[in-house]
Design an enzyme around this catalytic site. Structure first.
Site, PDB file in Angstrom:
ATOM      1  N   HIS A 100       0.883  -1.172   0.000  1.00 50.55           N
ATOM      2  CA  HIS A 100       0.000   0.000   0.000  1.00 50.55           C
ATOM      3  C   HIS A 100       0.917   1.218   0.000  1.00 50.55           C
ATOM      4  CE1 HIS A 100      -2.362  -2.885   2.523  1.00 50.55           C
ATOM      5  NE2 HIS A 100      -3.440  -2.320   2.031  1.00 50.55           N
ATOM      6  N   ASP A 103       2.264   2.004   3.470  1.00 47.44           N
ATOM      7  CA  ASP A 103       3.267   1.116   4.075  1.00 47.44           C
ATOM      8  C   ASP A 103       4.678   1.597   3.817  1.00 47.44           C
ATOM      9  OD1 ASP A 103       1.085  -0.628   4.342  1.00 47.44           O
ATOM     10  OD2 ASP A 103       1.577  -1.627   2.447  1.00 47.44           O
ATOM     11  N   GLU A 231     -11.071  -6.884  -3.612  1.00 49.10           N
ATOM     12  CA  GLU A 231     -10.883  -7.919  -2.586  1.00 49.10           C
ATOM     13  C   GLU A 231     -12.106  -7.983  -1.674  1.00 49.10           C
ATOM     14  OE1 GLU A 231      -7.034  -8.150  -0.873  1.00 49.10           O
ATOM     15  OE2 GLU A 231      -7.768  -8.905   1.042  1.00 49.10           O
ATOM     16  N   HIS A 270     -10.826 -13.880   4.800  1.00 42.44           N
ATOM     17  CA  HIS A 270     -12.065 -13.163   4.523  1.00 42.44           C
ATOM     18  C   HIS A 270     -13.185 -14.138   4.183  1.00 42.44           C
ATOM     19  CE1 HIS A 270      -9.607  -9.317   3.332  1.00 42.44           C
ATOM     20  NE2 HIS A 270      -9.382  -9.722   4.556  1.00 42.44           N
ATOM     21  N   ASP A 295      -5.046 -14.127  -1.591  1.00 44.07           N
ATOM     22  CA  ASP A 295      -4.287 -13.843  -0.377  1.00 44.07           C
ATOM     23  C   ASP A 295      -4.371 -15.096   0.481  1.00 44.07           C
ATOM     24  OD1 ASP A 295      -3.721 -11.295  -1.213  1.00 44.07           O
ATOM     25  OD2 ASP A 295      -4.851 -10.275   0.364  1.00 44.07           O
ATOM     26  N   ASP A 306     -10.178 -11.337  12.234  1.00 44.34           N
ATOM     27  CA  ASP A 306      -9.354 -11.479  11.035  1.00 44.34           C
ATOM     28  C   ASP A 306      -7.896 -11.511  11.496  1.00 44.34           C
ATOM     29  OD1 ASP A 306      -8.566 -11.587   8.429  1.00 44.34           O
ATOM     30  OD2 ASP A 306      -8.685  -9.425   8.120  1.00 44.34           O
ATOM     31  N   ASP A 308      -5.194 -13.038  10.183  1.00 45.31           N
ATOM     32  CA  ASP A 308      -4.129 -12.965   9.172  1.00 45.31           C
ATOM     33  C   ASP A 308      -2.918 -13.829   9.507  1.00 45.31           C
ATOM     34  OD1 ASP A 308      -5.416 -11.309   7.337  1.00 45.31           O
ATOM     35  OD2 ASP A 308      -4.760  -9.474   8.343  1.00 45.31           O
ATOM     36  N   ASP A 338      -0.803 -12.302   2.774  1.00 49.81           N
ATOM     37  CA  ASP A 338      -1.321 -11.135   3.513  1.00 49.81           C
ATOM     38  C   ASP A 338      -1.358 -11.556   4.983  1.00 49.81           C
ATOM     39  OD1 ASP A 338      -2.588  -8.909   4.403  1.00 49.81           O
ATOM     40  OD2 ASP A 338      -4.380  -9.127   3.184  1.00 49.81           O
TER      41      ASP A 338
HETATM   42 MN   LIG Z   1      -5.987  -9.406   1.976  1.00 46.58          MN
END
Ligand SMILES: [Mn+2]
Length: 434
Positions: A100, A103, A231, A270, A295, A306, A308, A338
């Protein structure tokens, strides 16, 4: 050069019997699977945000990580962060990364200053990429962290935020093009609502549709040949997000005339948040012709957050790649981690080991998926189950009407006879491969 990853050598493939925690046991980039190199199937990408920008905070506590690139609000430390990131890419040898805007560059005091910082880091990336094989899988704009986005980006009730979002996406698409990125992603964490009491949903959806059409128009204007990806995620941070899941996104794309222009970046975590399995989301996207990229990070099945986390479940990953391979594999898409460390995993070695394990799990899943496809057992079972539709009588049923079918059934010439769905037999079959 930083010394963050000092003493960690490039990761080598040592085979399944290796006990070295920093070696690949299954991911062998040059190994040919179904006629294609493993690296070219999986197309691994590292996510800049979780690996380098996230500082280990959670809703109950702040930073736990101490990195040479902290604090992250300086251009000097942005470059140290980039140095460390590319050192990690050299160690892991994965072909892609993703970012991003937020980031990689410090936020400035104005849009223009943020852009100046961003462009300087993109140029710095360009220099580093010119001497390496690592490429950009996708770029994206962070339009959810800063307080300006608290009520949404393209769905914000304030038209000025819509304009700011458009300007931001333009800069991120320009940078993606400049670095030769293969896709551009939009994830709308705040494109949704907290309460319908203050939300005009129809208007917000129309604005989001118009915004995405502007993105597609700009892609063609600048000659970006990559894929635009949306996404899906059902909620978090917003209570309800408009890009809920693959099916919801497809309906949105179709309503705004974008189903042939935009594909989906599907994330396992997700899918779980939406109450689906990952293979459900992938199979939905392939059935609708909009699978783009994935991802590959899981959620915790108990916490409901979430989380991750890096993948660690071969049967789940194998079924995901099974559906991807049956769809012909990735074109511009790939497998992006991700995924982030747990906040107690403080060390550089943890960051490397997490990716080594994730890449190995995916390699095992890919090999299992390929073995199932080459064996053909699941396809044969499907052909047998649907064989009635390949007969002349079956085909004719789709080209007739209710009266004709009524007469056939009423006269007794059609009388259904239930057959086993053989679910346990097929689950046992999959277990031979995973
Ligand atoms: Mn993602």
């Amino acid at each position: 050069m930083t010394d963050f990853f000092a003493n960690i050598a490039p990761i080598a493939f040592e085979g399944a019997d290796s006990t070295n925690p920093l070696a690949f046991r299954h991911y062998n980039p040059d190994e040919v699977v179904m006629g294609k190199r493993m690296e070219d199937h999986l197309r691994f990408a590292i996510a800049y945000w979780h690996s380098f920008a996230w500082e280990g905070g959670d809703p109950f506590g702040g930073q736990t990580f101490e990195r040479p690139w902290h604090p992250q609000d300086q251009m000097a430390t942005a470059k140290i962060k980039a140095d460390a990131a590319f050192e990690m890419f050299d160690i892991l040898g994965q072909p892609y990364f993703c970012w991003h805007d937020a980031d990689i560059r410090p936020e400035g005091d104005s849009f223009a200053e943020s852009l100046k910082n961003f462009e300087a880091v993109i140029d710095y990336f360009g220099e580093k990429m010119s001497s390496r094989d690592v490429k950009l899988l996708w770029g994206t704009a962070n339009m959810f962290s800063h307080r300006r986005w608290m009520s949404g980006a393209s769905t914000n009730p304030d038209p000025d935020v819509f304009a700011y979002s458009a300007a931001t996406v333009k800069t991120c698409m320009d940078a993606t093009l400049k670095l030769g990125g293969e896709n551009y992603v939009l994830w709308g964490g705040r494109e949704g609502y907290e309460t319908l009491l203050n939300t005009d949903m129809g208007r917000e959806l129309d604005h989001m549709g118009r915004f995405l059409n502007m993105v597609v128009d700009y892609k063609h204007k600048i000659g970006f040949t990559g894929t635009i990806l949306v996404e899906p995620k059902p909620q978090e941070p917003s209570k309800h997000q408009y890009d809920y899941d693959a099916a919801t996104c497809f309906g949105f794309l179709q309503k705004y005339g974008l189903e042939n222009e935009v594909k989906l970046n599907l994330e396992q975590g997700h899918a779980i948040l939406a109450g689906h399995s990952f293979e459900h989301e992938i199979a939905t996207a392939t059935a609708l012709g909009v699978l783009g990229s994935i991802d590959m990070n899981r959620n915790d099945y108990q916490s409901g957050w979430d989380t991750d986390q890096f993948p660690n479940n071969v049967p789940e990953v194998a079924l995901a790649y099974y559906h991807i391979l049956r769809d012909g594999g990735f074109s511009t898409g790939g497998t992006n981690f991700d995924a982030k460390l747990r906040r107690q995993s403080l060390d550089a070695e943890d960051l490397i080991a997490a990716h080594v394990g994730g890449m190995d799990i995916c390699a095992r899943g890919l090999k299992a998926a390929a073995a199932m496809i080459e064996d053909g057992g699941l396809d044969a079972a499907l052909s047998e189950r649907y064989a009635g539709w390949d007969t002349d009588a079956g085909k004719a049923m789709l080209n007739t009407d209710l009266d004709t079918l009524f007469n056939q059934v009423h006269s007794g010439s059609i009388a259904p006879a239930p057959k086993s769905g053989r679910q346990e037999i097929l689950e046992n079959y999959v277990n031979r491969f995973v």
